[in-house]
Design a protein around this motif. Structure first.
Motif, PDB file in Angstrom:
ATOM      1  N   ASP A  84     -23.689  32.318  -4.597  1.00  0.00           N
ATOM      2  CA  ASP A  84     -23.987  31.920  -5.962  1.00  0.00           C
ATOM      3  C   ASP A  84     -25.220  31.013  -5.973  1.00  0.00           C
ATOM      4  N   ALA A  85     -25.969  31.046  -7.082  1.00  0.00           N
ATOM      5  CA  ALA A  85     -27.199  30.246  -7.176  1.00  0.00           C
ATOM      6  C   ALA A  85     -26.927  28.758  -6.984  1.00  0.00           C
ATOM      7  N   THR A  86     -25.787  28.269  -7.493  1.00  0.00           N
ATOM      8  CA  THR A  86     -25.493  26.839  -7.366  1.00  0.00           C
ATOM      9  C   THR A  86     -25.241  26.441  -5.914  1.00  0.00           C
ATOM     10  N   VAL A  87     -24.689  27.357  -5.120  1.00  0.00           N
ATOM     11  CA  VAL A  87     -24.462  27.080  -3.698  1.00  0.00           C
ATOM     12  C   VAL A  87     -25.805  27.044  -2.971  1.00  0.00           C
ATOM     13  N   ARG A  88     -26.690  27.966  -3.352  1.00  0.00           N
ATOM     14  CA  ARG A  88     -28.032  27.941  -2.762  1.00  0.00           C
ATOM     15  C   ARG A  88     -28.718  26.606  -3.062  1.00  0.00           C
ATOM     16  N   GLY A  89     -28.473  26.084  -4.262  1.00  0.00           N
ATOM     17  CA  GLY A  89     -29.049  24.787  -4.619  1.00  0.00           C
ATOM     18  C   GLY A  89     -28.556  23.673  -3.718  1.00  0.00           C
ATOM     19  N   ALA A  90     -27.272  23.682  -3.396  1.00  0.00           N
ATOM     20  CA  ALA A  90     -26.700  22.659  -2.504  1.00  0.00           C
ATOM     21  C   ALA A  90     -27.286  22.775  -1.102  1.00  0.00           C
ATOM     22  N   ILE A  91     -27.504  24.007  -0.645  1.00  0.00           N
ATOM     23  CA  ILE A  91     -28.121  24.214   0.673  1.00  0.00           C
ATOM     24  C   ILE A  91     -29.536  23.642   0.680  1.00  0.00           C
ATOM     25  N   SER A  92     -30.274  23.902  -0.407  1.00  0.00           N
ATOM     26  CA  SER A  92     -31.645  23.413  -0.510  1.00  0.00           C
ATOM     27  C   SER A  92     -31.687  21.886  -0.500  1.00  0.00           C
ATOM     28  N   ILE A  93     -30.735  21.258  -1.189  1.00  0.00           N
ATOM     29  CA  ILE A  93     -30.669  19.795  -1.222  1.00  0.00           C
ATOM     30  C   ILE A  93     -30.434  19.239   0.180  1.00  0.00           C
ATOM     31  N   ALA A  94     -29.553  19.878   0.927  1.00  0.00           N
ATOM     32  CA  ALA A  94     -29.288  19.434   2.302  1.00  0.00           C
ATOM     33  C   ALA A  94     -30.526  19.591   3.177  1.00  0.00           C
ATOM     34  N   ARG A  95     -31.164  20.731   3.063  1.00  0.00           N
ATOM     35  CA  ARG A  95     -32.324  21.005   3.919  1.00  0.00           C
ATOM     36  C   ARG A  95     -33.515  20.119   3.581  1.00  0.00           C
ATOM     37  N   ARG A  96     -33.690  19.788   2.299  1.00  0.00           N
ATOM     38  CA  ARG A  96     -34.852  18.966   1.959  1.00  0.00           C
ATOM     39  C   ARG A  96     -34.674  17.527   2.436  1.00  0.00           C
ATOM     40  N   LEU A  97     -33.439  17.130   2.737  1.00  0.00           N
ATOM     41  CA  LEU A  97     -33.242  15.836   3.392  1.00  0.00           C
ATOM     42  C   LEU A  97     -33.591  15.954   4.870  1.00  0.00           C
ATOM     43  N   GLN A  98     -33.184  17.052   5.499  1.00  0.00           N
ATOM     44  CA  GLN A  98     -33.501  17.259   6.910  1.00  0.00           C
ATOM     45  C   GLN A  98     -35.010  17.296   7.130  1.00  0.00           C
ATOM     46  N   ASP A  99     -35.699  18.121   6.344  1.00  0.00           N
ATOM     47  CA  ASP A  99     -37.143  18.282   6.483  1.00  0.00           C
ATOM     48  C   ASP A  99     -37.727  18.689   5.128  1.00  0.00           C
TER      49      ASP A  99
ATOM     50  N   TYR B 109     -35.578  27.150  -6.970  1.00  0.00           N
ATOM     51  CA  TYR B 109     -35.437  27.832  -5.682  1.00  0.00           C
ATOM     52  C   TYR B 109     -34.190  28.712  -5.676  1.00  0.00           C
ATOM     53  N   SER B 110     -33.068  28.172  -6.152  1.00  0.00           N
ATOM     54  CA  SER B 110     -31.796  28.881  -6.035  1.00  0.00           C
ATOM     55  C   SER B 110     -31.781  30.202  -6.805  1.00  0.00           C
ATOM     56  N   ALA B 111     -32.633  30.296  -7.834  1.00  0.00           N
ATOM     57  CA  ALA B 111     -32.689  31.534  -8.613  1.00  0.00           C
ATOM     58  C   ALA B 111     -33.869  32.412  -8.210  1.00  0.00           C
ATOM     59  N   SER B 112     -34.616  32.001  -7.187  1.00  0.00           N
ATOM     60  CA  SER B 112     -35.837  32.709  -6.802  1.00  0.00           C
ATOM     61  C   SER B 112     -35.550  33.900  -5.889  1.00  0.00           C
ATOM     62  N   GLU B 113     -36.564  34.744  -5.755  1.00  0.00           N
ATOM     63  CA  GLU B 113     -36.468  35.893  -4.860  1.00  0.00           C
ATOM     64  C   GLU B 113     -36.294  35.435  -3.419  1.00  0.00           C
ATOM     65  N   VAL B 114     -36.956  34.312  -3.071  1.00  0.00           N
ATOM     66  CA  VAL B 114     -36.852  33.754  -1.714  1.00  0.00           C
ATOM     67  C   VAL B 114     -35.400  33.427  -1.388  1.00  0.00           C
ATOM     68  N   ALA B 115     -34.713  32.748  -2.331  1.00  0.00           N
ATOM     69  CA  ALA B 115     -33.316  32.363  -2.113  1.00  0.00           C
ATOM     70  C   ALA B 115     -32.408  33.587  -2.061  1.00  0.00           C
ATOM     71  N   ARG B 116     -32.707  34.567  -2.909  1.00  0.00           N
ATOM     72  CA  ARG B 116     -31.870  35.780  -2.913  1.00  0.00           C
ATOM     73  C   ARG B 116     -32.019  36.545  -1.600  1.00  0.00           C
ATOM     74  N   GLU B 117     -33.218  36.552  -1.045  1.00  0.00           N
ATOM     75  CA  GLU B 117     -33.427  37.196   0.260  1.00  0.00           C
ATOM     76  C   GLU B 117     -32.655  36.456   1.347  1.00  0.00           C
ATOM     77  N   GLU B 118     -32.666  35.126   1.246  1.00  0.00           N
ATOM     78  CA  GLU B 118     -32.056  34.297   2.288  1.00  0.00           C
ATOM     79  C   GLU B 118     -30.529  34.342   2.203  1.00  0.00           C
ATOM     80  N   PHE B 119     -30.014  34.240   0.977  1.00  0.00           N
ATOM     81  CA  PHE B 119     -28.559  34.191   0.775  1.00  0.00           C
ATOM     82  C   PHE B 119     -28.152  35.159  -0.341  1.00  0.00           C
TER      83      PHE B 119
END
Length: 720
Positions: free
Chosen positions: A435-450, A421-431
């Protein structure tokens, strides 16, 4: 069409009216989630599984019909279409039967039979076949063959002429539809799969070791074993084949083909049948049977993948509360990202708790400041490299926090696919600026939420819950996984005011273009206040609204029914019910006992029947409820961090990460999942692991075996 409806009704054990209505809805453009949820009266309450089976089978029949037309035309153009052949082709119900009938008329490359015909030996072959059919008692093949000697075309002897005739007859035998069908049946029921490892790979040097001297009846081979054999063969390590009693098969063929008692014909046909079987029929049959078994194995593998994906997508959400996500790392540090209760990114830091004492202290201070700055409810820690070490560090920080009424909860989260996800076009559009590693941390947080809302952004094949997903039909896999995500999204429902484009795209009736337009409208006009406002979205017309509205939720909007699964087309019925029990719409869910006392028959009509009314009552009892289970998480043992810490007999808590045909893989917090073999899943016989476990389930396991060399862990869920 009526014949097709009758056929489908019989095959799927449905009433013709159910089939006819469901097909009509599908042809009108209705989606399967919509039909299953909001058109129960028309389909007789067919569920999604039945509807997809119907759709797939109908598509198959349509493709078969088109292929029949093509074949009939091709044979007619050759002037060889008889009434009998046409009747056989028309009656076919399976593609392989149809192709068998077409085989003699198909254009083919030059064969031995083709060359024999070019030498003028077709009449000789026809004469021999006629003599066999007449059951002649005495035949001189040598005398007949002498008439076909022609040195100019290379037929120098009677033996050469008879060999050419034999090649023509052998090909005719191999192209007989009845013979091919019978052989497929014999092989499918009695063949034995036999495999070996190539000599280039000494014992113990390959992961395909169990297939070194492997034999199993084809009827008993498990899907994962067959796919592993194909993978080993593709890798050039494994050789495998099908073994059968060829003498019995040759005897069976001779009894069907040889009629004449003449010794010369008997010898000729015995050799010809053996040639037809060995050179043509056996290889083709093995290929056909293995292709069928591989297709079955692929279907089973895809079903397993889909089941696991469904379980993962429907994992209980921790809830939309402020969450701090941590993507652990040693050398490059831990990326820490904070998201608020809507999933909005707030802040990130990089900490180095695993480098030195001073850096660990600094990391602790940074984390404490973030926990004091934001109302963090959960800390989501990725389960990759440095996960357990980071978990210990987090626990230390939480233990040293100043007194709080409710301290945040640290949870280990499966981070499979976060890097994708962090290296995807979706993540680049969003953030775009992160950095890709920061996007990864955001994804980890969100996947716990929902989990559902976040995981739909990732290619399902990258989520890590599949079995041999790279070895199966990719078109089939993509179709099944898309259907699974679509089903899960519509089952849960989507908050139209917070959903991402990716999530909205899976909602019934919403295309990527409409999803973009919904977000654009939301950004320009603010949150939607009621479902009817959706009709103001560009390109979201009446048909799309009908398909989508019931699955889109509007929380705290103008109409309380907009936060339920009640479709707007049924609002009038709900208003009538509320009026009859003297309550407003906002109060109706507060008196469950009154709802149960309602006589549903009073509200039925031509379009709203009891099935829909039952669904409406269920929605009113718990408006806005999330159908997913309550949130739970695994507590890994504090003294177990690596595989070397494990001891046979240990009782541990873990979380199921993958379910295969042969068992389940469980994360117990040591960077290496353990396997609970199917025989160790329960105190009883288990036919299907899905009966016992699902991805994301928290389970209690006992360590049976630890192989540090191969990095393998054997676990059990049986009673000690």
């Amino acid at each position: 069409m009526s014949a097709v409806v009758q056929q489908l009704a019989q095959e799927l054990s449905l009433r013709p009216q159910q089939v006819e209505n469901a097909l009509a809805l599908l042809q009108e453009g209705a989606t399967i989630p919509f039909i299953a949820r909001y058109r129960k009266e028309r389909t007789g309450e067919m569920d999604e599984v039945q509807l997809r089976q119907l759709q797939d089978r109908y598509t198959y029949i349509q493709q078969l019909a088109a292929r029949k037309e093509s074949i009939l035309q091709a044979i007619a153009e050759q002037g060889k279409l008889t009434d009998d052949l046409k009747a056989k082709i028309t009656a076919c119900t399976q593609k392989n039967e149809l192709e068998d009938l077409y085989l003699p008329y198909r254009r083919k490359r030059r064969t031995r039979a083709t060359k024999a015909r070019e030498k003028g030996l077709q009449p000789l072959a026809e004469w021999i076949e006629a003599e066999n059919q007449k059951a002649s008692k005495s035949v001189s093949l040598e005398d007949a063959a002498a008439n076909y000697i022609n040195t100019e075309v290379g037929v120098d002897t009677t033996e050469a002429a008879l060999q050419g005739a034999s090649d023509i007859i052998a090909e005719a035998i191999a192209e007989r539809a009845d013979v091919r069908s019978q052989l497929r049946d014999i092989f499918a029921k009695s063949a034995v799969v036999v495999s070996t490892i190539k000599e280039d790979y000494p014992e113990g040097t390959t992961k395909f070791e169990m297939y070194r001297d492997y034999q199993i009846p084809i009827t008993k081979i498990a899907p994962h074993n067959l796919l592993a054999l194909f993978r080993g063969q593709e890798a050039g390590i494994v050789k495998f084949d099908l073994s059968v009693d060829s003498d019995r098969i040759l005897s069976h063929l001779a009894s069907q083909i040889l009629i004449s008692p003449a010794p010369s014909l008997k010898d000729f046909y015995t050799a010809t049948i053996r040639d037809a079987y060995t050179r043509l029929l056996k290889p083709a049959t093995i290929n056909a049977v293995l292709a069928d078994k591989k297709a079955e194995a692929e279907q089973a593998s895809v079903e397993t993948f889909a089941n696991n994906l469904c379980s993962l997508l429907l994992s209980p959400p921790a809830g939309m509360q402020a969450t701090l996500g941590i993507d652990p790392g040693f050398r490059t540090g831990c990326k820490v990202a904070v998201v608020d209760e809507t999933g909005k990114f707030l802040e990130y830091q990089t900490i180095f708790p695993h480098q030195s004492h001073s850096q660990r202290q600094q990391a602790s201070q940074t984390l404490q400041k973030l926990l004091q700055k934001y109302p963090i409810a959960f800390l989501a820690i990725g389960n990759g490299t440095a996960s357990r070490e980071t978990s210990r560090f987090v626990e230390e920080v939480l233990a040293n926090l100043p007194y709080q009424e409710k301290k945040p909860i640290a949870v280990t989260v499966n981070e499979s696919g976060a890097s994708v996800y962090s290296a995807s076009e979706v993540a680049r559009e969003e953030f775009p600026h992160l950095d890709a590693t920061v996007r990864g941390a955001i994804s980890i947080a969100r996947r716990l939420q929902d989990p559902l809302a976040e995981l739909v952004k990732i290619d399902p094949k990258s989520i890590g819950v599949g079995q041999y997903q790279h070895d199966v039909d990719q078109k089939l896999l993509h179709k099944k996984l898309h259907e699974t995500v679509e089903s899960c999204v519509n089952y849960v429902g989507v908050d139209v005011n917070t959903a991402s484009k990716q999530l909205l795209t899976y909602v019934s009736g919403i295309t990527p273009t409409i999803a973009n337009n919904i977000i654009a409208y939301r950004n320009q006009n603010g949150a939607f206040r009621d479902r009817q406002e959706l009709l103001q979205v560009k390109k979201l017309g009446v048909k799309s609204f009908e398909q989508a509205a019931g699955f889109l939720r509007i929380r705290q909007g103008n109409n309380p029914l907009d936060n339920t699964g009640v479709h707007p087309e049924s609002y009038a019925v709900v208003k009538a019910i509320a009026a009859d029990i003297n309550l407003s719409l906002s109060q109706i869910s507060q008196v469950t006992d009154k709802l149960h006392q309602i006589d549903l028959r009073r509200y039925t009509s031509d379009t709203v029947g009891e099935p829909t009314l039952r669904d409406i009552i269920q929605e009113l009892e718990k408006p806005g409820r999330d159908p997913r289970q309550s949130f739970t998480y695994a507590n890994f043992a504090e003294d177990v961090h690596t595989l070397e810490d494990l001891r046979v007999g240990m009782q541990l808590e873990g979380v199921v990460t993958n379910v295969a045909n042969f068992g389940a893989f469980v994360d117990i917090g040591v960077h290496q999942d353990g396997l609970v073999h199917i025989s160790q899943l329960a105190d009883r016989f288990v036919r299907d692991p899905n009966e016992i476990v699902r991805v994301g389930q928290v389970v209690q396991v006992r360590v049976l075996e630890v192989n540090e060399k191969l990095r393998r862990i054997g676990l059990s869920m049986k009673s000690p």
